[in-house]
Write a protein that holds these residues in place. Structure first.
Motif, PDB file in Angstrom:
ATOM      1  N   ILE A   1       0.849  -1.195   0.000  1.00 52.02           N
ATOM      2  CA  ILE A   1       0.000   0.000   0.000  1.00 52.02           C
ATOM      3  C   ILE A   1       0.886   1.247   0.000  1.00 52.02           C
ATOM      4  O   ILE A   1       2.003   1.224   0.519  1.00 52.02           O
ATOM      5  CB  ILE A   1      -0.965   0.046   1.219  1.00 52.02           C
ATOM      6  CG1 ILE A   1      -0.197   0.151   2.540  1.00 52.02           C
ATOM      7  CG2 ILE A   1      -1.888  -1.151   1.234  1.00 52.02           C
ATOM      8  CD1 ILE A   1      -1.103   0.326   3.777  1.00 52.02           C
ATOM      9  N   ALA A   2       0.389   2.303  -0.643  1.00 47.44           N
ATOM     10  CA  ALA A   2       1.075   3.595  -0.624  1.00 47.44           C
ATOM     11  C   ALA A   2       0.156   4.555   0.123  1.00 47.44           C
ATOM     12  O   ALA A   2      -1.062   4.529  -0.067  1.00 47.44           O
ATOM     13  CB  ALA A   2       1.331   4.093  -2.040  1.00 47.44           C
ATOM     14  N   VAL A   3       0.730   5.358   1.008  1.00 47.08           N
ATOM     15  CA  VAL A   3      -0.050   6.291   1.824  1.00 47.08           C
ATOM     16  C   VAL A   3       0.621   7.667   1.761  1.00 47.08           C
ATOM     17  O   VAL A   3       1.822   7.788   1.982  1.00 47.08           O
ATOM     18  CB  VAL A   3      -0.136   5.807   3.290  1.00 47.08           C
ATOM     19  CG1 VAL A   3      -0.942   6.790   4.145  1.00 47.08           C
ATOM     20  CG2 VAL A   3      -0.755   4.417   3.364  1.00 47.08           C
ATOM     21  N   LEU A   4      -0.174   8.691   1.418  1.00 41.86           N
ATOM     22  CA  LEU A   4       0.374  10.055   1.332  1.00 41.86           C
ATOM     23  C   LEU A   4      -0.680  10.994   1.926  1.00 41.86           C
ATOM     24  O   LEU A   4      -1.667  11.335   1.288  1.00 41.86           O
ATOM     25  CB  LEU A   4       0.649  10.443  -0.122  1.00 41.86           C
ATOM     26  CG  LEU A   4       1.254  11.826  -0.354  1.00 41.86           C
ATOM     27  CD1 LEU A   4       2.651  11.935   0.270  1.00 41.86           C
ATOM     28  CD2 LEU A   4       1.314  12.151  -1.847  1.00 41.86           C
ATOM     29  N   ILE A   5      -0.457  11.361   3.204  1.00 44.56           N
ATOM     30  CA  ILE A   5      -1.470  12.137   3.911  1.00 44.56           C
ATOM     31  C   ILE A   5      -1.017  13.583   4.110  1.00 44.56           C
ATOM     32  O   ILE A   5      -0.079  13.835   4.861  1.00 44.56           O
ATOM     33  CB  ILE A   5      -1.815  11.484   5.274  1.00 44.56           C
ATOM     34  CG1 ILE A   5      -2.334  10.059   5.031  1.00 44.56           C
ATOM     35  CG2 ILE A   5      -2.860  12.324   6.017  1.00 44.56           C
ATOM     36  CD1 ILE A   5      -2.681   9.271   6.247  1.00 44.56           C
ATOM     37  N   PRO A   6      -1.679  14.523   3.402  1.00 47.88           N
ATOM     38  CA  PRO A   6      -1.316  15.930   3.559  1.00 47.88           C
ATOM     39  C   PRO A   6      -2.065  16.535   4.722  1.00 47.88           C
ATOM     40  O   PRO A   6      -3.084  16.002   5.184  1.00 47.88           O
ATOM     41  CB  PRO A   6      -1.782  16.544   2.234  1.00 47.88           C
ATOM     42  CG  PRO A   6      -2.999  15.765   1.892  1.00 47.88           C
ATOM     43  CD  PRO A   6      -2.766  14.362   2.424  1.00 47.88           C
ATOM     44  N   ALA A   7      -1.549  17.627   5.235  1.00 50.43           N
ATOM     45  CA  ALA A   7      -2.239  18.356   6.301  1.00 50.43           C
ATOM     46  C   ALA A   7      -1.924  19.830   6.111  1.00 50.43           C
ATOM     47  O   ALA A   7      -1.075  20.203   5.302  1.00 50.43           O
ATOM     48  CB  ALA A   7      -1.781  17.871   7.669  1.00 50.43           C
ATOM     49  N   ILE A   8      -2.655  20.679   6.808  1.00 49.30           N
ATOM     50  CA  ILE A   8      -2.435  22.128   6.702  1.00 49.30           C
ATOM     51  C   ILE A   8      -2.183  22.665   8.104  1.00 49.30           C
ATOM     52  O   ILE A   8      -2.924  22.345   9.039  1.00 49.30           O
ATOM     53  CB  ILE A   8      -3.675  22.811   6.076  1.00 49.30           C
ATOM     54  CG1 ILE A   8      -3.903  22.228   4.670  1.00 49.30           C
ATOM     55  CG2 ILE A   8      -3.488  24.326   6.014  1.00 49.30           C
ATOM     56  CD1 ILE A   8      -5.016  22.866   3.890  1.00 49.30           C
ATOM     57  N   ASP A   9      -1.113  23.457   8.265  1.00 48.63           N
ATOM     58  CA  ASP A   9      -0.796  23.964   9.615  1.00 48.63           C
ATOM     59  C   ASP A   9      -1.569  25.263   9.891  1.00 48.63           C
ATOM     60  O   ASP A   9      -2.312  25.749   9.035  1.00 48.63           O
ATOM     61  CB  ASP A   9       0.720  24.163   9.775  1.00 48.63           C
ATOM     62  CG  ASP A   9       1.246  25.278   8.875  1.00 48.63           C
ATOM     63  OD1 ASP A   9       2.458  25.307   8.631  1.00 48.63           O
ATOM     64  OD2 ASP A   9       0.428  26.094   8.399  1.00 48.63           O
ATOM     65  N   GLU A  10      -1.337  25.826  11.071  1.00 47.98           N
ATOM     66  CA  GLU A  10      -2.151  26.987  11.479  1.00 47.98           C
ATOM     67  C   GLU A  10      -1.919  28.203  10.578  1.00 47.98           C
ATOM     68  O   GLU A  10      -2.747  29.093  10.504  1.00 47.98           O
ATOM     69  CB  GLU A  10      -1.889  27.347  12.953  1.00 47.98           C
ATOM     70  CG  GLU A  10      -0.456  27.669  13.303  1.00 47.98           C
ATOM     71  CD  GLU A  10       0.361  26.395  13.528  1.00 47.98           C
ATOM     72  OE1 GLU A  10      -0.243  25.303  13.493  1.00 47.98           O
ATOM     73  OE2 GLU A  10       1.591  26.509  13.685  1.00 47.98           O
ATOM     74  N   ASN A  11      -0.809  28.192   9.825  1.00 38.79           N
ATOM     75  CA  ASN A  11      -0.581  29.311   8.903  1.00 38.79           C
ATOM     76  C   ASN A  11      -1.121  28.987   7.500  1.00 38.79           C
ATOM     77  O   ASN A  11      -0.821  29.681   6.547  1.00 38.79           O
ATOM     78  CB  ASN A  11       0.930  29.613   8.806  1.00 38.79           C
ATOM     79  CG  ASN A  11       1.538  29.740  10.183  1.00 38.79           C
ATOM     80  OD1 ASN A  11       0.902  30.270  11.088  1.00 38.79           O
ATOM     81  ND2 ASN A  11       2.729  29.197  10.359  1.00 38.79           N
ATOM     82  N   GLY A  12      -1.856  27.869   7.404  1.00 36.50           N
ATOM     83  CA  GLY A  12      -2.414  27.509   6.099  1.00 36.50           C
ATOM     84  C   GLY A  12      -1.397  26.862   5.191  1.00 36.50           C
ATOM     85  O   GLY A  12      -1.645  26.630   4.017  1.00 36.50           O
ATOM     86  N   GLU A  13      -0.186  26.566   5.744  1.00 37.32           N
ATOM     87  CA  GLU A  13       0.842  25.904   4.939  1.00 37.32           C
ATOM     88  C   GLU A  13       0.565  24.400   4.850  1.00 37.32           C
ATOM     89  O   GLU A  13       0.299  23.754   5.872  1.00 37.32           O
ATOM     90  CB  GLU A  13       2.225  26.096   5.596  1.00 37.32           C
ATOM     91  CG  GLU A  13       2.770  27.522   5.489  1.00 37.32           C
ATOM     92  CD  GLU A  13       3.010  27.919   4.037  1.00 37.32           C
ATOM     93  OE1 GLU A  13       2.464  28.961   3.614  1.00 37.32           O
ATOM     94  OE2 GLU A  13       3.697  27.151   3.327  1.00 37.32           O
ATOM     95  N   GLU A  14       0.613  23.858   3.623  1.00 42.02           N
ATOM     96  CA  GLU A  14       0.425  22.419   3.461  1.00 42.02           C
ATOM     97  C   GLU A  14       1.708  21.701   3.862  1.00 42.02           C
ATOM     98  O   GLU A  14       2.812  22.195   3.605  1.00 42.02           O
ATOM     99  CB  GLU A  14       0.145  22.094   1.986  1.00 42.02           C
ATOM    100  CG  GLU A  14      -1.305  21.931   1.653  1.00 42.02           C
ATOM    101  CD  GLU A  14      -1.578  20.709   0.741  1.00 42.02           C
ATOM    102  OE1 GLU A  14      -2.626  20.704   0.089  1.00 42.02           O
ATOM    103  OE2 GLU A  14      -0.737  19.793   0.689  1.00 42.02           O
ATOM    104  N   PHE A  15       1.563  20.562   4.549  1.00 41.43           N
ATOM    105  CA  PHE A  15       2.733  19.720   4.824  1.00 41.43           C
ATOM    106  C   PHE A  15       2.270  18.268   4.795  1.00 41.43           C
ATOM    107  O   PHE A  15       1.064  17.992   4.744  1.00 41.43           O
ATOM    108  CB  PHE A  15       3.382  20.078   6.168  1.00 41.43           C
ATOM    109  CG  PHE A  15       2.513  19.786   7.362  1.00 41.43           C
ATOM    110  CD1 PHE A  15       1.497  20.658   7.733  1.00 41.43           C
ATOM    111  CD2 PHE A  15       2.722  18.631   8.123  1.00 41.43           C
ATOM    112  CE1 PHE A  15       0.682  20.390   8.836  1.00 41.43           C
ATOM    113  CE2 PHE A  15       1.919  18.363   9.221  1.00 41.43           C
ATOM    114  CZ  PHE A  15       0.903  19.236   9.579  1.00 41.43           C
TER     115      PHE A  15
END
Ligand SMILES: O=CN(O)C[C@@H](CC1CCCC1)C(=O)N1NCCC[C@H]1C(=O)Nc1ccccn1
Ligand code: NI
Length: 186
Positions: free
Chosen positions: A73-87
């Protein structure tokens, strides 16, 4: 590169089969397959590539979805920090992933789930373990073990289900699809 035409859809028998463990040390073929799957997820999450190649954005992909009966399986989970920056919260290709322990507590995505192999919306909550401990081999051949909770745990369980021929709607209570009795809504 993988595109949507490589993803098999509901009704294809492979989606209901149990995938086989891959041999370790990993073969070049299995390493290449895992890389291709991760590349698909990255392309699918890139607005330009997704538009250009008409990709549905995905956070996970299991080898059976591209008609490979292998436990990859491949997993790629993005998130957004409090400054709206994607990581990126979590990124890995997991070979022979195995849930070695899990919480009693259950959780479900409040909006239900979808699947790149299912071309229709299916209503209902999909109860899953809130926390899981997963063991796997990574592309470098290292044995890994990590605890996941909430959204990451949901995604990984959705992918491991694919390796066992299970689809998300198998877990929706047909009589009470929205009964959020004793689980946490995410
Ligand atoms: O087996 C793997 N699949 O079937 C791809 C699925 C996996 C997720 C579904 C619920 C938990 C895991 C997937 O990713 N989706 N399901 C269908 C369309 C939407 C898409 C999605 O949630 N995309 C997304 C979400 C956040 C950020 C970027 N993209
Ligand atoms: Ni899926």
């Amino acid at each position: 590169m993988l595109t949507m035409k490589d993803i098999i859809r509901e009704g294809h028998p492979t989606l209901r089969k149990v995938a086989k463990e891959v041999d370790t040390p990993l073969s070049e073929e299995d390493k290449a397959l895992g890389q291709e799957m991760m590349e698909f997820l990255k392309n699918s999450q890139d607005p330009e590539m997704a538009e250009k190649y008409e990709l549905r954005s995905g956070v996970g992909l299991a080898a059976p979805q591209i008609n490979e009966q292998k436990r990859i399986i491949a997993v790629l989970i993005p998130a957004i920090d409090e400054n709206g920056e994607e990581f990126i919260l979590f990124e890995d290709v997991m070979y022979n992933p195995r849930i070695i322990s899990h919480s009693v507590q259950k959780a479900a995505l409040a909006d239900g789930e979808g699947c790149l192999s299912i071309d229709r919306p299916i209503e209902g909550l999909v109860p899953r373990h809130e926390r899981i401990t997963v063991e796997w081999t990574d592309a470098e051949g290292n044995k890994k073990q990590q605890r996941f909770r909430d959204y990451e745990a949901i995604v990984i369980q959705h992918e491991i289900d694919h390796l066992n021929g299970k689809l998300f709607f198998d877990r929706i209570d047909p009589l009470q699809p929205y009964a959020a009795r004793d689980f946490k809504l995410l």
